[in-house]
Design an enzyme around this catalytic site. Structure first.
Site, mmCIF file in Angstrom:
data_model
loop_
_atom_site.group_PDB
_atom_site.id
_atom_site.type_symbol
_atom_site.label_atom_id
_atom_site.label_comp_id
_atom_site.label_asym_id
_atom_site.label_seq_id
_atom_site.Cartn_x
_atom_site.Cartn_y
_atom_site.Cartn_z
ATOM 1 N N CYS A 1 11.545 5.584 2.466
ATOM 2 C CA CYS A 1 11.464 7.005 2.102
ATOM 3 C C CYS A 1 11.984 7.881 3.238
ATOM 4 O O CYS A 1 11.463 8.949 3.518
ATOM 5 C CB CYS A 1 10.037 7.390 1.720
ATOM 6 S SG CYS A 1 8.804 7.043 2.994
ATOM 7 N N ALA B 1 0.833 -1.208 0.000
ATOM 8 C CA ALA B 1 0.000 0.000 0.000
ATOM 9 C C ALA B 1 0.867 1.258 0.000
ATOM 10 O O ALA B 1 1.970 1.242 0.555
ATOM 11 C CB ALA B 1 -0.927 -0.004 1.213
ATOM 12 N N LYS C 1 3.971 1.515 -6.302
ATOM 13 C CA LYS C 1 5.071 0.705 -6.836
ATOM 14 C C LYS C 1 4.534 -0.534 -7.544
ATOM 15 O O LYS C 1 5.118 -0.999 -8.527
ATOM 16 C CB LYS C 1 6.053 0.361 -5.725
ATOM 17 C CG LYS C 1 6.823 1.596 -5.220
ATOM 18 C CD LYS C 1 7.835 1.237 -4.167
ATOM 19 C CE LYS C 1 8.591 2.488 -3.707
ATOM 20 N NZ LYS C 1 7.734 3.464 -3.004
#
Length: 352
Positions: free
Chosen positions: A280, A156, A160
């Site tokens: 990230c 989720a 990607k």
């Protein structure tokens, strides 16, 4: 993420490219969370050195953020691509990347402007997906080929997974998400971009990713672990300072989870298969340190050199040194506000 002017460019098909005041500008009006910023200042000024000053200035200014436009090959619009070219957008990876499928089309702008998001409509596929362009680095590092069995372990919201399907037609794609709310988001994303015939080769599950390896040992040719991490961009704008302080205090627990997910992914990966780990965050503890410990723990897991990717896409991304041949760290920079995105590439050997 964005801009403040408004304009529209209508094409024969009625496609509109519009700059609007958007969520990011409203986000800019929110107060930066001092607890988080102070924590980042101490950590990242040590880990990134002088580069942190530029990274910080971009992260605390959402009006500088950028979104890339990933075209959906399953509902391709010639007019949309024509309009993007007329506006001066350029395609990602204009250099000669060893693996870059022609079916993947992602357009970038050097200025912080944004198209409006398309609304989810049951039965209608969206034409494009808005994303941080650095999100495509782990997807491309996976080198997906037609017919392969692929696991997206922490899938989720689905960006990607969508990008992987722009690259090739897998024989089987398993999208897993443990969080039930995020799982609903994932399902909706897949419904919005993927035609029914291809949906039939996609399985969506809600397993704890740490259990996947035992449930499906050596099942997959390729595994993507886009792990839960300190999301530097969103954490800086935490509206509740107490919750933010709690997040910071628990931050040291994240590498434990990330290594457990990687161990599960390694079990699920067949010998000879490729594994890509991504986050990230800028955090060394969640990036290089996690991968170093995994490499030191397994005799059959080998690092894969991806320095060539950094050299090839330096026009569009800025990278900080990682000290690893198998790891890249894309950091926000002026005119290239993509990231943070850490990517590491590993291979499972045939011998243990």
């Amino acid at each position: 993420m964005l801009c403040g002017q408004t304009f529209c460019l209508a094409s024969p098909s009625g496609i509109m490219l519009t700059r609007l005041k958007t969520k990011s500008e409203r986000k800019l009006a929110k107060q930066i969370c001092k607890v988080v910023l102070d924590h980042f200042e101490k950590q990242y000024s040590k880990e990134l050195g002088d580069a942190w000053n530029t990274v910080r200035d971009i992260l605390i200014t959402p009006s500088c953020w950028q979104y890339a436009i990933l075209l959906n090959r399953f509902n391709y619009s010639f007019e949309l691509e024509k309009d993007l070219n007329l506006k001066g957008y350029h395609t990602l990876f204009r250099g000669s990347l060893p693996y870059y499928p022609k079916s993947l089309k992602c357009y970038l702008s050097r200025t912080p402007e944004r198209m409006p998001s398309e609304r989810h409509q049951i039965g209608n596929l969206k034409k494009y997906y808005l994303l941080n362009a650095a999100s495509l680095l782990p997807v491309l590092a996976l080198e997906l080929r037609d017919g392969e069995k692929v696991l997206d372990l922490c899938a989720a919201p689905g960006g990607k997974s969508i990008a992987l399907l722009q690259c090739a037609y897998p024989g089987y794609l398993h999208c897993n998400e443990h969080d039930s709310l995020r799982l609903r988001w994932l399902r909706q994303t897949l419904e919005s971009f993927i035609p029914q015939p291809l949906v039939n080769v996609i399985k969506v599950s809600e397993l704890d990713g740490r259990e996947m390896g035992d449930a499906q040992p050596e099942m997959f040719d390729k595994v993507l672990v886009d792990a839960p991490c300190s999301n530097d961009r969103s954490w800086l704008f935490s509206s509740d300072s107490q919750k933010a302080a709690c997040r910071i205090s628990r931050r040291s627990n994240l590498p434990v989870l990330q290594k457990e997910l990687l161990r599960s992914a390694i079990k699920a990966l067949r010998p000879g298969g490729l594994l890509v780990y991504s986050t990230c965050t800028l955090s060394k503890a969640e990036n290089q340190d996690v991968i170093s410990e995994i490499l030191n723990s397994y005799s059959n897991i080998m690092p894969v050199d991806i320095k060539e990717m950094a050299r090839t896409c330096s026009q569009d991304f800025t990278f900080a040194p990682t000290g690893q041949e198998c790891g890249l760290l894309a950091i926000p920079d002026k005119g290239k506000a993509w990231g943070p995105m850490y990517v590491a590439k590993l291979k499972k050997s045939w011998t243990t």
